[in-house]
Write an enzyme that holds these catalytic residues in place. Structure first.
Site, PDB file in Angstrom:
ATOM      1  N   TYR A 155       0.840  -1.210   0.000  1.00  0.00           N
ATOM      2  CA  TYR A 155       0.000   0.000   0.000  1.00  0.00           C
ATOM      3  C   TYR A 155       0.874   1.259   0.000  1.00  0.00           C
ATOM      4  CZ  TYR A 155      -3.842   3.082   1.587  1.00  0.00           C
ATOM      5  OH  TYR A 155      -4.782   4.084   1.707  1.00  0.00           O
ATOM      6  N   LYS A 159       0.991   4.298  -2.712  1.00  0.00           N
ATOM      7  CA  LYS A 159       0.623   5.668  -2.333  1.00  0.00           C
ATOM      8  C   LYS A 159       1.809   6.631  -2.457  1.00  0.00           C
ATOM      9  CE  LYS A 159      -3.712   4.861  -1.542  1.00  0.00           C
ATOM     10  NZ  LYS A 159      -4.722   5.431  -2.464  1.00  0.00           N
TER      11      LYS A 159
HETATM   12  N1  LIG Z   1     -10.014   5.549   4.944  1.00  0.00           N
HETATM   13  C1  LIG Z   1      -8.794   5.990   5.205  1.00  0.00           C
HETATM   14  O1  LIG Z   1      -8.393   6.120   6.379  1.00  0.00           O
HETATM   15  C2  LIG Z   1      -7.882   6.383   4.100  1.00  0.00           C
HETATM   16  C3  LIG Z   1      -6.671   6.987   4.443  1.00  0.00           C
HETATM   17  C4  LIG Z   1      -5.786   7.375   3.444  1.00  0.00           C
HETATM   18  C5  LIG Z   1      -6.106   7.147   2.126  1.00  0.00           C
HETATM   19  N2  LIG Z   1      -7.278   6.546   1.792  1.00  0.00           N
HETATM   20  C6  LIG Z   1      -7.547   6.324   0.374  1.00  0.00           C
HETATM   21  O2  LIG Z   1      -8.782   6.912   0.025  1.00  0.00           O
HETATM   22  C7  LIG Z   1      -9.359   6.201  -1.055  1.00  0.00           C
HETATM   23  C8  LIG Z   1     -10.783   5.821  -0.685  1.00  0.00           C
HETATM   24  O3  LIG Z   1     -10.746   5.015   0.485  1.00  0.00           O
HETATM   25  P1  LIG Z   1     -12.023   4.671   1.383  1.00  0.00           P
HETATM   26  O4  LIG Z   1     -11.570   4.670   2.782  1.00  0.00           O
HETATM   27  O5  LIG Z   1     -13.192   5.497   0.969  1.00  0.00           O
HETATM   28  O6  LIG Z   1     -12.217   3.138   0.936  1.00  0.00           O
HETATM   29  P2  LIG Z   1     -13.518   2.240   0.714  1.00  0.00           P
HETATM   30  O7  LIG Z   1     -13.027   0.844   0.788  1.00  0.00           O
HETATM   31  O8  LIG Z   1     -14.629   2.670   1.601  1.00  0.00           O
HETATM   32  O9  LIG Z   1     -13.932   2.595  -0.797  1.00  0.00           O
HETATM   33  C9  LIG Z   1     -13.097   2.245  -1.869  1.00  0.00           C
HETATM   34  C10 LIG Z   1     -13.818   2.489  -3.171  1.00  0.00           C
HETATM   35  O10 LIG Z   1     -12.953   2.065  -4.244  1.00  0.00           O
HETATM   36  C11 LIG Z   1     -13.663   1.185  -5.093  1.00  0.00           C
HETATM   37  N3  LIG Z   1     -12.759   0.239  -5.740  1.00  0.00           N
HETATM   38  C12 LIG Z   1     -11.866  -0.600  -5.157  1.00  0.00           C
HETATM   39  N4  LIG Z   1     -11.237  -1.323  -6.095  1.00  0.00           N
HETATM   40  C13 LIG Z   1     -11.736  -0.941  -7.307  1.00  0.00           C
HETATM   41  C14 LIG Z   1     -11.488  -1.318  -8.645  1.00  0.00           C
HETATM   42  N5  LIG Z   1     -10.592  -2.256  -8.960  1.00  0.00           N
HETATM   43  N6  LIG Z   1     -12.185  -0.695  -9.628  1.00  0.00           N
HETATM   44  C15 LIG Z   1     -13.100   0.254  -9.328  1.00  0.00           C
HETATM   45  N7  LIG Z   1     -13.377   0.661  -8.079  1.00  0.00           N
HETATM   46  C16 LIG Z   1     -12.708   0.056  -7.080  1.00  0.00           C
HETATM   47  C17 LIG Z   1     -14.676   0.513  -4.170  1.00  0.00           C
HETATM   48  O11 LIG Z   1     -15.748  -0.037  -4.925  1.00  0.00           O
HETATM   49  C18 LIG Z   1     -15.108   1.691  -3.313  1.00  0.00           C
HETATM   50  O12 LIG Z   1     -16.039   2.480  -4.027  1.00  0.00           O
HETATM   51  C19 LIG Z   1      -8.452   4.999  -1.319  1.00  0.00           C
HETATM   52  O13 LIG Z   1      -7.568   5.289  -2.374  1.00  0.00           O
HETATM   53  C20 LIG Z   1      -7.702   4.867  -0.013  1.00  0.00           C
HETATM   54  O14 LIG Z   1      -6.452   4.231  -0.184  1.00  0.00           O
HETATM   55  C21 LIG Z   1      -8.176   6.156   2.757  1.00  0.00           C
END
Ligand SMILES: NC(=O)c1ccc[n+]([C@@H]2O[C@H](COP(=O)([O-])OP(=O)(O)OC[C@H]3O[C@@H](n4cnc5c(N)ncnc54)[C@H](O)[C@@H]3O)[C@@H](O)[C@H]2O)c1
Length: 247
Positions: A155, A159
């Protein structure tokens, strides 16, 4: 000040969490939104919420790991919503495990989704943005890409990689009026983080100066700024939305 009136955005991973919050925030600022993810029913719900805000929504069932689907999603956004101003590369996954237990698939799935997917979408979107001499690309990175984390080598690589892509494309596309920025969220309350044990969550919370986890709307607010005309002179940046977790 952060109006998106008359703009069209495409958001990947828009079915829930941060992507959903960004799509709704953009709609509330006046943008029409193309929503991409893998689950149609969840996308339909978000589309209904966008329409309740008086904006148009386009549902696109897409796996971001597939180059042809990315090209098709960008093309049908322009065809259906009339233009393309903003791309948000938000879809992402984790496959956390220690190095000695990390399978090839754990590595490849995370890199394919979090890094190669944004490459496919950005290449397709940039073709349009370069021609119209304007556009916004927002990449959702993570503080883990800046500081690393035990059990997240895959990851963190994805990132950190997207930050390199952001800075390179800011230089490459800037002369034609396209800005490229990244947001690095800290710990945000979504399905992605809900699986962490309480003990781990409380240790993490103790390390955050603001003393709380963030909400998807906190990330969406930064996205609205970066997508708006107010950010016209900001490019190649990584904006941390992390409560001070990494200073
Ligand atoms: N939640 C956190 O604490 C956090 C922190 C830092 C970064 N992020 C980043 O933010 C972004 C969103 O995270 P989140 O927490 O909302 O996650 P989540 O798991 O709630 O949502 C992820 C979304 O990505 C979609 N997705 C995953 N794989 C896919 C694919 N192959 N094709 C199309 N869609 C796909 C899922 O369907 C979903 O809509 C991600 O890139 C994650 O790495 C999240």
């Amino acid at each position: 000040m952060f109006s998106l009136e008359g703009k069209v955005a495409i958001v990947t991973g828009a079915s829930r969490g941060i992507g959903r919050a960004i799509a709704l925030a953009f709609a509330s600022q006046g943008a029409d939104v193309a929503l991409c993810a893998r689950t149609e029913s969840a996308l339909d719900q978000v589309a209904a919420e966008v329409r309740e805000l008086g904006r148009e929504a386009l549902v696109q069932v897409v796996d971001v790991r597939d180059a042809a689907s990315a090209e098709a999603a960008i093309a049908s956004t322009v065809e259906t919503l009339g233009r393309l101003d903003i791309l948000v590369n938000n879809a992402g996954i984790t496959r956390d495990t220690l190095l000695m237990r990390m399978k090839d698939d754990d590595w490849e799935d995370v890199l394919a989704t979090n890094l190669t997917g944004p490459f496919y979408f950005t290449r397709a979107a940039a073709r349009i943005m370069l021609k119209q001499r304007g556009g916004r690309v927002l990449n959702i990175s993570s503080v883990v890409g800046l500081m690393g984390n035990v059990g997240q080598a895959n990851y963190a690589a994805s990132k950190a990689g997207i930050i390199g892509v952001t800075k390179s494309l800011a230089r490459e596309l800037g002369p034609r009026g396209v800005t490229v920025n990244a947001i690095a969220p800290g710990f945000i309350t979504t399905d992605m983080t809900s699986g962490l044990k309480d003990e781990h969550q409380s240790r993490l919370r103790d390390a955050i100066p603001l003393g709380a986890f963030g909400e998807p709307e906190d990330v969406a607010a930064a996205a609205c700024f970066l997508a708006s005309d107010a950010a016209r002179y900001v490019t190649g940046q990584v904006i941390q939305v992390d409560g001070g977790m990494r200073l």
